[in-house]
Design a protein around this motif. Structure first.
Motif, PDB file in Angstrom:
ATOM      1  N   LEU A   1       0.912  -1.191  -0.018  1.00 40.61           N
ATOM      2  CA  LEU A   1       0.039  -0.034   0.103  1.00 40.61           C
ATOM      3  C   LEU A   1       0.724   1.395   0.249  1.00 40.61           C
ATOM      4  N   VAL A   2       0.383   2.085  -0.720  1.00 42.94           N
ATOM      5  CA  VAL A   2       0.972   3.527  -0.802  1.00 42.94           C
ATOM      6  C   VAL A   2       0.084   4.843  -0.580  1.00 42.94           C
ATOM      7  N   GLN A   3       0.579   5.808  -0.057  1.00 42.91           N
ATOM      8  CA  GLN A   3      -0.319   6.902  -0.056  1.00 42.91           C
ATOM      9  C   GLN A   3      -0.415   7.696  -1.203  1.00 42.91           C
ATOM     10  N   ASN A   4      -1.587   8.124  -1.677  1.00 40.20           N
ATOM     11  CA  ASN A   4      -2.014   8.795  -2.782  1.00 40.20           C
ATOM     12  C   ASN A   4      -1.830  10.117  -2.403  1.00 40.20           C
ATOM     13  N   ALA A   5      -2.134  11.166  -3.510  1.00 37.01           N
ATOM     14  CA  ALA A   5      -1.853  12.529  -3.290  1.00 37.01           C
ATOM     15  C   ALA A   5      -2.815  13.120  -1.889  1.00 37.01           C
ATOM     16  N   TYR A   6      -3.869  12.496  -1.637  1.00 32.30           N
ATOM     17  CA  TYR A   6      -4.545  12.862  -0.836  1.00 32.30           C
ATOM     18  C   TYR A   6      -4.390  12.178   0.772  1.00 32.30           C
ATOM     19  N   GLY A   7      -3.220  11.564   0.426  1.00 33.84           N
ATOM     20  CA  GLY A   7      -2.898  10.987   1.893  1.00 33.84           C
ATOM     21  C   GLY A   7      -3.607   9.363   2.256  1.00 33.84           C
ATOM     22  N   ARG A   8      -4.290   8.939   1.248  1.00 32.00           N
ATOM     23  CA  ARG A   8      -5.179   7.807   1.428  1.00 32.00           C
ATOM     24  C   ARG A   8      -4.323   6.631   1.053  1.00 32.00           C
ATOM     25  N   TRP A   9      -4.349   5.714   1.836  1.00 33.91           N
ATOM     26  CA  TRP A   9      -3.571   4.432   1.499  1.00 33.91           C
ATOM     27  C   TRP A   9      -4.306   3.543   0.513  1.00 33.91           C
ATOM     28  N   VAL A  10      -3.491   3.151  -0.550  1.00 39.00           N
ATOM     29  CA  VAL A  10      -4.262   2.606  -1.622  1.00 39.00           C
ATOM     30  C   VAL A  10      -3.070   1.551  -2.299  1.00 39.00           C
TER      31      VAL A  10
END
Lengths: 456, 456
Positions: B419-428
């Protein structure tokens, strides 16, 4: 600008208000050892240590530079571009209510959306004490925080809350509780008798403006580690519910320390109302202690999940022979009592994202609490569809999200358990940056008498 | 320049020599589906598929550009600066012996240092099939390789061996073996019936010069995953040792496929001697098959660890009713037999870095084999002190290193399970690069008849 003294942890947040700024008369730091040599007895020493800490916090407020209006608008703009929820409502006129001035009457069911935002903020700050803790028994820094206090919020993506960490809190093995200390298996370690327990953080100018006062948060770490707690729990399951049970529960140490902290803060600063916000806290304390907290005006909001059995059990039973110090102080009073404070009850079944059935570990995790709090509108309506927190966070350290969401269980882990390849391609454990290495000598002095706060 | 056809895996390496370069008459690729529609029966189709693969490999050799002398010296210089061991001795005059021309007489005890280097190289290439495999059931690419073939060695730090991956090998669920297929729990997945089984790699010009011929390696993945194998193993422990036991062993599929591959290669290219180098392989095959391999001149070197019980057990018992296809082909012959080939026996107790006692999982891991091989001098002397492989690798997927070394157990893991954090800080879970997404349609065609090779 009002000055506030709050404490927060997985279990407890203390918020306190001073009518006017208090200036420290001393330059002693919380993690400075000078005071101990001058102290006359354990209780006095503890009082001094916390007094110094509080003074220091309040002093440090006035050294912070004021944010310019342009910074302020930039940050607001950033906030509007991020779909992850965080506090942004102006609560400068009703923050006292949010911290229990009216015992949270008419604020919880349905919940005031601004209050929910505040509670989520404190919960996320408490979560930081887990996320940054070094659990690795193969690390020479096991039991410490992985980052120094200046980098903590940045590393964990929490700068948006508008707080700065000003102190780290350490406790030592002289706190005579069973099985709470995380110890490194490594011979040469940063400290064989000390653990990072949490931090003190202060709201910055912008946040202080929004929330109507300078906020000082004291966040205490609760569980040792999820898996260890769970093992302990299963081992002791059969003894729960019996008043004379010997329950090995490192778990509730954070809760105990936070309550003691709140008690002490309220006792020392008589004009400083203190509030405690707890998440998933088991029953701790005896009736004398509870009554004194009440008389001191300490406000307690207990957030509990209906399916989490921990808040319904006797967390820390102080009848263990290893804890006779406590018995001497409390005169043998029964150390189990009904919960004090106001309760905010969440229902795990309200969330469509969570697995059903018995989930001992999952229902106790702080991230689960924050998820349910984010979706909570009232006890009568289901999970609100406009909840904005990242749902994936629930599975950080458990397996509670339904499989359809495709979020791996227990996904919160570092690459290769911290090993990195050096220039020769060999896998090694990197040394920490000097600024991230905790210093046992300056930390051990302050916390080893915290248990004696009951002697007041 | 000689042209070679070898196969390698956790279990098997096949090396084959052609007296002169063979040029492909067709442009068919191994993972091309064209051939299947023209095939008349399973055995013919399999023969065609492998023939095409071999032709294609040999063809590709001649399209590679020659390294300049300056490149060569630069690479040599790099090698001298790295303390991690890899093959560098010139073996152009004795590579045939190293691949069994004299049945490894006088090469194993004490071991020829150059041979050890070669064996380590093949072992590390085989290890790549584990390291790059996507085991994550929450990944839509579960069962595939995490990298495309052009990036595999670079991602795993194996470019120093001087090989290029030319093909990926996939097998499908039509290989009627129990429990070998890693399946994603995700609905929309790259393939619900296909797994990455290994790769074909070819030595580059420099490496070919050093080893005296163009080397084509076919590496097959063995175990499904260490933990699954271990669970299976424990579940079936009581049934081992009985000839009629039904052993669910996904584990030895790679070994079976590699042996079939070697058999086929030797049968098709009659002038191409084939060698198999196996690590930790259980007993596979029946006496007819073994005799045929012998007659075809296939040379087999079996590397086994004394404390690893897998090589001493009957790995794949083909008496399962789900495997009646095999029974029909082999006419009900007993599918268990003593090991064929030459044995190189390693002793786990020789290494001062390994825990003592029963280590079912640890003693079977390929990295443990490579560690012991690196330290092996002869059956009479202990672990050589000048062994240079990175010892930390042993604990990649087990807990075998002594605690004093401070290497965490099972440390080989990706950060936050991918999982990585996207531009909005969400883990995807990030999408793979298009080049790294496997294509089921082009892969499924070739391997689903591999089981029928026994029909020859």
């Amino acid at each position: 600008m009002k000055a506030i003294q709050p404490t927060i942890n997985h279990h407890f947040t203390i918020t306190r208000r001073l009518p006017r700024p208090v200036r420290a008369q001393q330059e002693l730091l919380f993690d400075d050892t000078n005071w101990s040599s001058k102290a006359s007895n354990p209780a006095t020493r503890l009082a001094k240590s916390l007094t110094h800490m509080l003074h220091n916090q309040i002093e440090s407020i006035h050294t912070q530079k004021t944010l310019t209006q342009s910074n302020y608008s930039t940050i607001l703009e950033d906030k509007s571009n991020t779909p992850i929820s965080f506090p942004k409502d102006d609560i400068s006129n009703n923050w006292e209510e949010f911290h229990g001035a009216n015992n949270w009457d008419n604020l919880l069911d349905p919940i005031n959306p601004s209050l929910r935002q505040e509670l989520l903020k404190y919960g996320e700050l408490a979560q930081a004490t887990y996320d940054a803790f070094d659990y690795d028994p193969y690390s020479e820094y096991c039991g410490s925080c992985r980052y120094n206090r200046n980098k903590l919020f940045e590393k964990l993506g929490l700068t948006r809350h508008g707080y700065h960490v000003t102190k780290y809190i350490y406790a030592t093995s002289q706190i005579d509780l069973p099985r709470w200390l995380e110890k490194s298996q490594v011979a040469e370690t940063w400290s064989t008798h000390s653990n990072w327990m949490g931090f003190v953080a202060v709201s910055d100018d912008e946040e202080s403006r929004r929330i109507g006062r300078r906020d000082i948060v004291v966040a205490w770490r609760g569980t040792v580690s999820a898996s260890e707690w769970y093992e302990d729990f299963q081992r002791n399951l059969e003894t729960f519910g019996h008043g004379d049970a010997k329950v090995e529960e490192g778990h509730s140490l954070g809760g105990a320390l936070a309550l003691l902290n709140a008690y002490e803060a309220a006792a020392i600063f008589v004009n400083l109302p203190v509030s405690v916000i707890s998440f998933a806290a088991p029953r701790i304390g005896n009736s004398v202690f509870r009554d004194e907290l009440h008389e001191l005006g300490v406000k307690i909001l207990r957030v509990v999940v209906k399916q989490d059995i921990v808040p319904w059990t006797a967390g820390m039973v102080f009848n263990n022979e290893s804890l006779q110090n406590f018995d001497e102080i409390t005169g043998g009073l029964q150390w189990i009592h009904p919960h004090a404070g106001v309760e905010l009850k969440l229902d795990a079944r309200a969330s469509p994202y969570l697995k059903r059935g018995l989930q001992l570990l999952g229902h106790h995790m702080l991230e689960t609490y924050l998820h349910l709090l984010d979706g909570y509108e009232s006890s009568k309506v289901p999970f609100r569809p406009d909840a904005t927190r990242d749902i994936a966070l629930v599975n950080k350290e458990c397996d509670l999200l339904i499989n359809e969401l495709r979020i791996p269980p227990r996904w919160y882990q570092v690459a290769n358990k911290g090993l990195v390849q050096n220039a020769y391609g060999r896998w090694v454990k990197p040394k920490r940056d000097p600024e991230d290495i905790p210093s046992p000598t300056s930390e051990s002095a302050n916390c080893n008498e915290m248990q004696y706060v009951l002697g007041y």
